[in-house]
Scaffold this motif. Structure first.
Motif, short mmCIF file in Angstrom:
data_model
loop_
_atom_site.label_atom_id
_atom_site.label_comp_id
_atom_site.label_asym_id
_atom_site.label_seq_id
_atom_site.Cartn_x
_atom_site.Cartn_y
_atom_site.Cartn_z
N VAL A 58 4.23 -4.37 6.76
CA VAL A 58 4.31 -4.73 5.35
C VAL A 58 2.88 -5.02 4.89
CG1 VAL A 58 5.23 -6.38 3.68
CG2 VAL A 58 6.62 -5.70 5.64
N VAL A 59 2.39 -4.18 4.00
CA VAL A 59 1.04 -4.32 3.50
C VAL A 59 1.10 -4.33 1.98
CG1 VAL A 59 -1.29 -3.33 3.46
CG2 VAL A 59 0.13 -3.09 5.52
N GLU A 60 0.68 -5.42 1.39
CA GLU A 60 0.76 -5.56 -0.06
C GLU A 60 -0.01 -4.43 -0.76
OE1 GLU A 60 -0.65 -8.69 -3.48
OE2 GLU A 60 -0.12 -9.49 -1.52
N GLY A 61 0.67 -3.78 -1.69
CA GLY A 61 0.05 -2.73 -2.48
C GLY A 61 -0.01 -1.37 -1.81
N ALA A 62 0.42 -1.28 -0.56
CA ALA A 62 0.34 0.00 0.16
C ALA A 62 1.56 0.86 -0.17
CB ALA A 62 0.28 -0.25 1.66
N ALA A 63 1.33 2.16 -0.17
CA ALA A 63 2.42 3.12 -0.40
C ALA A 63 2.32 4.23 0.64
CB ALA A 63 2.30 3.71 -1.80
N GLY A 64 3.46 4.80 0.97
CA GLY A 64 3.46 5.94 1.88
C GLY A 64 3.22 5.60 3.33
#
Length: 157
Positions: free
Chosen positions: A35-41
């Motif tokens: 879970v990484v804030e702001g990360a996508a894909g």
């Protein structure tokens, strides 16, 4: 050693190394997405391995002069039932791709192949399978750090 042999060896060697690093992960972390804030894909390690296997096969078909089925790396999902299946699929795909690369003539390296982003000569395309797997090996190493594995994993022998 020819350029084709050199590149084929790199393709096979990188697949074995990537398969090793996948196996260095605990089974539950192979399908883990941080879970990484702001990360996508973000994708799991197994999804990345599945993409590499699909890409190896894509480039093998292309370099044989056939029309490969287009795919998006983000649409490739891992359906591997086990670690061993994932590792074997990756290594098999690399072996298949390397065999095609070894069979290319020097004229094939100069030949233009059409990809979705335009035409490229064979000598550039034969580098893609290796570069793609090396890129994802780094991502898998990053996943290892994110879940707390700070051991330096290196194959023995």
């Amino acid at each position: 050693m020819t350029v084709q042999e050199f590149q084929a060896d790199k393709i096979e060697g990188t697949a074995k190394l990537l398969a090793f690093w996948l196996g260095a992960m605990p089974e539950d972390k192979q399908s883990w997405v941080p879970v990484v804030e702001g990360a996508a894909g973000l994708r799991t390690a197994r999804e990345q391995v599945a993409e590499c296997a699909a890409a190896n096969r894509f480039f093998a078909v292309l370099l044989k002069g056939e029309k490969p089925t287009p795919f998006s790396p983000f649409d490739v999902k891992s359906e591997y039932a086990s670690l061993e299946e994932a590792q074997q699929d990756l290594i098999t795909s690399a072996t298949e791709c390397a065999a095609v690369v070894r069979g290319l003539s020097d004229a094939d390296l100069a030949k233009e192949f059409v990809l979705r982003r335009g035409a490229m000569p064979g000598y550039q395309i034969i580098d893609f399978p290796y570069r793609n797997m090396a890129y994802h090996a780094g991502q898998i190493n990053q996943l290892q750090l994110l879940y707390g594995d700070t051991e330096f994993h290196i194959p023995k022998g």
